[in-house]
Design an enzyme around this catalytic site. Structure first.
Site, PDB file in Angstrom:
ATOM      1  N   ARG A 171      22.994  43.190  28.849  1.00  0.00           N
ATOM      2  CA  ARG A 171      23.791  42.119  29.463  1.00  0.00           C
ATOM      3  C   ARG A 171      23.362  40.735  29.040  1.00  0.00           C
ATOM      4  NH1 ARG A 171      25.915  44.572  35.010  1.00  0.00           N
ATOM      5  NH2 ARG A 171      25.280  46.686  34.560  1.00  0.00           N
ATOM      6  N   ARG A 195      36.522  49.571  46.377  1.00  0.00           N
ATOM      7  CA  ARG A 195      35.573  50.590  45.899  1.00  0.00           C
ATOM      8  C   ARG A 195      34.555  50.992  46.966  1.00  0.00           C
ATOM      9  NH1 ARG A 195      31.587  49.649  40.809  1.00  0.00           N
ATOM     10  NH2 ARG A 195      30.908  47.869  42.040  1.00  0.00           N
ATOM     11  N   LYS A 227      33.290  51.060  33.732  1.00  0.00           N
ATOM     12  CA  LYS A 227      32.222  51.635  32.893  1.00  0.00           C
ATOM     13  C   LYS A 227      31.632  52.890  33.544  1.00  0.00           C
ATOM     14  CE  LYS A 227      29.807  47.791  33.113  1.00  0.00           C
ATOM     15  NZ  LYS A 227      30.683  47.002  34.026  1.00  0.00           N
ATOM     16  N   ARG A 274      29.178  48.803  48.309  1.00  0.00           N
ATOM     17  CA  ARG A 274      28.012  48.131  47.750  1.00  0.00           C
ATOM     18  C   ARG A 274      27.945  46.699  48.269  1.00  0.00           C
ATOM     19  NH1 ARG A 274      27.985  49.401  41.332  1.00  0.00           N
ATOM     20  NH2 ARG A 274      27.456  47.190  41.321  1.00  0.00           N
ATOM     21  N   ARG A 313      29.093  37.524  40.093  1.00  0.00           N
ATOM     22  CA  ARG A 313      28.945  38.492  38.993  1.00  0.00           C
ATOM     23  C   ARG A 313      29.875  38.143  37.833  1.00  0.00           C
ATOM     24  NH1 ARG A 313      30.109  43.583  42.303  1.00  0.00           N
ATOM     25  NH2 ARG A 313      29.753  44.865  40.460  1.00  0.00           N
TER      26      ARG A 313
END
Ligand code: AP5
Length: 213
Positions: free
Chosen positions: A88, A127, A13, A158, A169
């Site tokens: 969400r 990432r 996203k 992160r 998540r």
């Protein structure tokens, strides 16, 4: 136009948002970025959100509804918005609906980025993200300078990209976010599923075609 981007963590996203936003000619609002900026600035909002975010849980609906209300009525967003990860839960979808209704607008379409869990665990494990402008990178080591023109930031991993937080998540997505798609379908909003696997440019083309751009 007001367009909602939905999809599991790591679906792409944040990678696609600036591209779709440029094609639409409207700015992006990404609640994850807003919350991380608040955290870096040490504001009460950031401090409240920190524990939820580190665990990979959702921050309370009231916090997100506050961000929506504050942002969407401001001049840059008067002609529309690209809402990245802003919705969400079903109460957030209802809240956005009423914020936009007061502005004489509605969600024009929902783009759902579809990806299997194996691929997104692979993506999130590799990432790193610029701590200043939030640009996501793959295969770029922590501590490297961000290459986005004009950005002087450095990239880092992160905290919620650690394995335990990723697992949480994904579970949170299934439990709280997946039902949002049915809510939009029941309310007659156009929901388009985009195959999120493939080259970044290909995924952008699929999203643009879905929006008739
Ligand atoms: P947020 O920052 O929005 O995290 P997320 O939804 O988990 O999404 P990600 O940023 O992890 O992934 P992405 O889909 O943007 O993928 P990306 O483009 O980076 O939210 C963080 C937290 O904030 C939440 O957990 C929650 O606590 C809180 N929060 C935020 N909004 C909230 C709300 N509305 N309600 C409650 N709480 C909220 O790509 C991932 C990787 O893949 C990158 O390395 C990228 O380079 C790579 N990649 C992208 N596209 C491709 C491709 N096509 N092929 C190969 N690799 C690719």
């Amino acid at each position: 136009m007001d367009i909602v981007l939905l999809g599991k963590p790591g679906a792409g996203k944040g990678t696609q948002a600036p591209r779709i936003s440029a094609a639409l000619g409207v700015p992006t609002i990404a609640t994850g970025d807003v919350l991380r900026a608040a955290l870096r600035a040490g504001t009460p909002l950031g401090l409240e959100a920190k524990a939820y975010m580190d665990r990979g849980d959702l921050v309370p609906d009231a916090v997100i509804l506050g961000i929506m209300k504050e942002t969407l009525a401001t001049p840059p967003f008067m002609r529309g918005s690209l809402l990245d990860g802003v919705v969400r839960t079903t109460p957030q979808a209802e809240g956005l609906d009423s914020v936009l209704r007061e502005l004489g607008r509605k969600v024009d379409a929902v783009l759902m980025f579809d990806i299997d869990d194996e691929e997104l665990v692979r993506r999130l494990s590799g990432r790193t993200v610029c701590t200043t402008c939030q640009t996501p990178y793959t295969g770029v080591a922590s501590g490297t300078r961000c290459t986005k023109p004009g950005c002087e930031g450095t990239v880092s991993r992160r905290k919620d990209d650690e394995p335990e937080a990723i697992r949480n998540r994904l579970a949170v997505y299934q439990r709280q976010t997946a039902p949002v798609l049915d809510w939009y379908r029941r309310n007659g909003t156009k929901v388009v599923t985009i195959d999120a696997v493939g080259a970044v440019d290909e995924v952008t083309d699929r999203a643009r075609r879905a929006l008739g751009l």
